[in-house]
Design a protein around this motif. Structure first.
Motif, PDB file in Angstrom:
ATOM      1  N   VAL A 349      68.293  47.084  76.817  1.00 48.13           N
ATOM      2  CA  VAL A 349      68.293  47.895  78.056  1.00 48.13           C
ATOM      3  C   VAL A 349      68.255  46.936  79.511  1.00 48.13           C
ATOM      4  CG1 VAL A 349      67.444  49.683  79.414  1.00 48.13           C
ATOM      5  CG2 VAL A 349      67.372  50.059  76.815  1.00 48.13           C
ATOM      6  N   PHE A 350      67.207  46.177  79.285  1.00 43.53           N
ATOM      7  CA  PHE A 350      67.408  45.154  80.651  1.00 43.53           C
ATOM      8  C   PHE A 350      68.550  44.142  80.426  1.00 43.53           C
ATOM      9  CE2 PHE A 350      65.634  41.113  82.610  1.00 43.53           C
ATOM     10  CZ  PHE A 350      65.657  41.548  83.772  1.00 43.53           C
ATOM     11  N   ASP A 351      68.833  43.754  79.375  1.00 39.81           N
ATOM     12  CA  ASP A 351      69.841  42.723  79.398  1.00 39.81           C
ATOM     13  C   ASP A 351      71.272  43.279  79.912  1.00 39.81           C
ATOM     14  OD1 ASP A 351      68.335  41.017  78.247  1.00 39.81           O
ATOM     15  OD2 ASP A 351      69.131  41.235  76.232  1.00 39.81           O
ATOM     16  N   ARG A 352      71.308  44.748  79.545  1.00 43.85           N
ATOM     17  CA  ARG A 352      72.631  45.475  79.917  1.00 43.85           C
ATOM     18  C   ARG A 352      72.349  45.724  81.648  1.00 43.85           C
ATOM     19  NH1 ARG A 352      73.401  51.408  77.636  1.00 43.85           N
ATOM     20  NH2 ARG A 352      71.834  51.746  78.871  1.00 43.85           N
ATOM     21  N   ALA A 353      71.347  45.836  82.006  1.00 43.59           N
ATOM     22  CA  ALA A 353      71.036  46.228  83.472  1.00 43.59           C
ATOM     23  C   ALA A 353      71.756  44.783  84.122  1.00 43.59           C
ATOM     24  CB  ALA A 353      69.751  46.622  83.950  1.00 43.59           C
ATOM     25  N   LEU A 354      71.253  43.840  83.632  1.00 41.30           N
ATOM     26  CA  LEU A 354      71.528  42.308  84.218  1.00 41.30           C
ATOM     27  C   LEU A 354      73.067  42.121  84.243  1.00 41.30           C
ATOM     28  CD1 LEU A 354      68.920  39.785  82.927  1.00 41.30           C
ATOM     29  CD2 LEU A 354      69.004  40.793  85.126  1.00 41.30           C
ATOM     30  N   VAL A 355      73.710  42.613  82.984  1.00 46.10           N
ATOM     31  CA  VAL A 355      75.128  42.566  82.668  1.00 46.10           C
ATOM     32  C   VAL A 355      75.798  43.326  84.044  1.00 46.10           C
ATOM     33  CG1 VAL A 355      77.163  43.106  81.579  1.00 46.10           C
ATOM     34  CG2 VAL A 355      75.307  42.087  80.631  1.00 46.10           C
ATOM     35  N   TYR A 356      75.333  44.541  84.074  1.00 45.02           N
ATOM     36  CA  TYR A 356      75.938  45.595  85.056  1.00 45.02           C
ATOM     37  C   TYR A 356      76.094  44.814  86.717  1.00 45.02           C
ATOM     38  CZ  TYR A 356      77.100  49.618  87.755  1.00 45.02           C
ATOM     39  OH  TYR A 356      77.561  50.644  88.608  1.00 45.02           O
ATOM     40  N   ALA A 357      74.687  44.211  86.836  1.00 39.92           N
ATOM     41  CA  ALA A 357      74.418  43.691  88.256  1.00 39.92           C
ATOM     42  C   ALA A 357      75.457  42.337  88.302  1.00 39.92           C
ATOM     43  CB  ALA A 357      72.890  43.103  88.277  1.00 39.92           C
ATOM     44  N   ASN A 358      75.690  41.748  87.352  1.00 40.11           N
ATOM     45  CA  ASN A 358      76.497  40.616  87.491  1.00 40.11           C
ATOM     46  C   ASN A 358      77.967  40.748  87.647  1.00 40.11           C
ATOM     47  OD1 ASN A 358      75.278  37.554  86.979  1.00 40.11           O
ATOM     48  ND2 ASN A 358      73.951  38.891  85.966  1.00 40.11           N
ATOM     49  N   LEU A 359      78.475  41.892  86.762  1.00 39.17           N
ATOM     50  CA  LEU A 359      79.781  42.174  86.765  1.00 39.17           C
ATOM     51  C   LEU A 359      80.300  43.256  87.821  1.00 39.17           C
ATOM     52  CD1 LEU A 359      80.445  42.489  82.983  1.00 39.17           C
ATOM     53  CD2 LEU A 359      81.066  40.637  84.533  1.00 39.17           C
ATOM     54  N   ILE A 360      79.356  43.793  88.569  1.00 38.92           N
ATOM     55  CA  ILE A 360      79.560  44.931  89.461  1.00 38.92           C
ATOM     56  C   ILE A 360      79.166  44.756  91.112  1.00 38.92           C
ATOM     57  CG2 ILE A 360      79.456  47.383  90.043  1.00 38.92           C
ATOM     58  CD1 ILE A 360      81.009  46.872  87.553  1.00 38.92           C
TER      59      ILE A 360
END
Length: 455
Positions: A349-360
């Motif tokens: 869940v945290f990994d996905r939050a980091l992905v979202y922050a990086n890509l968006i």
């Protein structure tokens, strides 16, 4: 600038471009808005131990959030009362057991109270005293926290924090409730982006559904082409492609406005992802184990894309972010993107939050630079002689007023959020000089109550 002059900068459904370009107006905003409202300072997890501090800004004021020896969090002006030097540099650190000014070694307790100074004998016979508040760091008038999110107000009067947050507090609740133990913490670092535009432009864009398909066309097309090439639409592409939905999709979204300029936009991603997505399914399973199936579905079912806490920024409950908006100058705005870890939720869940922050949201993402470029163009365009008024007319007069003083849109492309933010702006800047008749004429709906729109 008088209140009469400020009032003339509004027409029904439009505002004068000076609200975005005039330095004198910006200076008034720092006093009448940021000097009055509750403003997000930081999260308690950023100061976990006594002596830990987080130095940031409220409007044009440098402040320090610090954990005291008693475990309590204080917010102080970042100024030594001797010569006025900033005690700590911007960012996070640990002061130890007390603050020590690097200029002349004056020391202060973690709550700002003066401790000592070198060669005290040189001040005998003067007004100097350890008990004289003039020789202590000054505290902000009010400090409070909501579920670990620390807010401060430079004004001793006005609503309490919970009244101020109103309906927007439910987004913070949901962000925290997505942790099986109901707690989140800032983790993974903080992005910082300096935008060449006025601070109000970002707030307006957060709920501007009309811009998504046009502004972000390049990232949508790229995501779809890549998806076609690999024969799949993974999460990394899905969150970029989401801006390319047809107009009918955006028209169906709900926009909700609250007093004080707050509001939210309904989520744009599939609310039933738990049935399809492995990360969401694991997340829901952790909540079911903690709270049962019904409560878990309720938590995961809150589908909001951007929430606005006017003056502070935008928390995102689904992907556990907080975009903090800091005005620097009339044409400069600092954005900080904080990412939160849901305690005891699956690591994915945290990994996905980091992905979202990086890509968006990151400076190097495929999406945010589109917005930043258009914000700059708005700032530059409004500095020309090409016209004076900024339109906020979409669905003017159709907003449905709510008992809490807010409103809900009848169409997801309405400019209700912009009008609601400007209604709050008027009340902060003009106070009691805004009549109900003026309010109704400008917003096209029943005015916010005085009690519900002023701080």
């Amino acid at each position: 600038m008088t209140n009469d002059e400020l009032a003339k900068l509004f027409r029904p459904g439009s505002v004068h471009k000076r609200l975005y370009t005039d330095k004198d107006i910006f200076d008034l905003e720092m006093n009448r808005i940021y000097g009055q409202a509750w403003i997000y300072v930081g999260h308690q997890s950023q100061v976990p131990r006594p002596g830990d501090y987080h130095a940031t800004r409220i409007g044009d004021q440098d402040v320090v959030m610090v954990r005291g020896s008693d475990g309590q969090v204080s917010v102080l002006y970042n100024r030594c009362p001797h010569k006025g030097a900033k005690l700590v540099t911007e960012g996070d650190g640990c002061a130890g057991k007390f603050f020590r000014c690097p200029y002349h070694a004056w020391t202060f307790k973690l709550d700002g109270t003066h401790m000592s100074l070198p060669l005290r004998a040189g001040l005998e016979g003067t007004c100097y005293s350890a008990d004289n508040p003039d020789f202590s760091m000054k505290r902000l008038a009010r400090v409070d926290q909501y579920r670990g999110f620390v807010f401060a107000s430079q004004s001793a009067s006005g609503p309490d924090l919970r009244e101020f947050l109103g309906g927007s507090a439910s987004t913070i609740d949901n962000l925290c409730d997505r942790s099986p133990v109901g707690e989140v913490e800032v983790a993974g670092g903080v992005f910082r982006v300096m935008q060449q535009s006025n601070w109000k432009v970002f707030y307006e864009n957060l709920h501007d559904t009309m811009h998504a398909p046009a502004t972000h066309e390049s990232s949508v097309v790229a995501a779809r082409e890549q998806s076609k090439a690999i024969g799949d639409m993974p999460f990394e592409l899905l969150i970029q492609e989401g801006n390319g939905e047809p107009w009918s999709f955006w028209e169906a979204l709900e926009l909700r406005a609250y007093p004080y300029g707050h509001g939210y936009m309904e989520g744009i991603f599939d609310p039933n992802a738990a049935e399809k997505d492995a990360v969401t399914k694991a997340h829901q399973a952790s909540l079911i184990a903690a709270h049962g199936a019904e409560r878990a579905r309720e938590i995961m079912g809150m589908n909001r894309h951007n929430t606005i806490i006017y003056g502070s920024g935008s928390p995102h409950n689904v992907f556990q972010q907080f975009r903090v908006i800091r005005p620097i100058a009339v044409d400069r705005t600092l954005i900080e993107i904080q990412v939160f870890r849901c305690k005891e939720a699956p690591q994915a869940v945290f990994d996905r939050a980091l992905v979202y922050a990086n890509l968006i949201n990151s400076p190097s993402s495929n999406v945010m630079p589109d917005d930043v470029e258009l914000y700059r163009r708005c700032q530059e365009g409004n500095s020309t002689r090409g016209g004076d008024w900024v339109s906020q007319h979409r669905y003017l007069g159709t907003d449905k007023s709510m008992p809490d003083g807010g409103a809900v849109s009848i169409n997801g492309t309405s400019e209700l959020p912009m009008r609601n933010q400007m209604a709050a702006w008027r009340h902060y800047m003009l106070g009691d000089d805004v009549s109900p008749e003026q309010e109704a004429a400008w917003t096209g709906r029943t005015p916010l109550s005085t009690a519900g729109a002023q701080a």
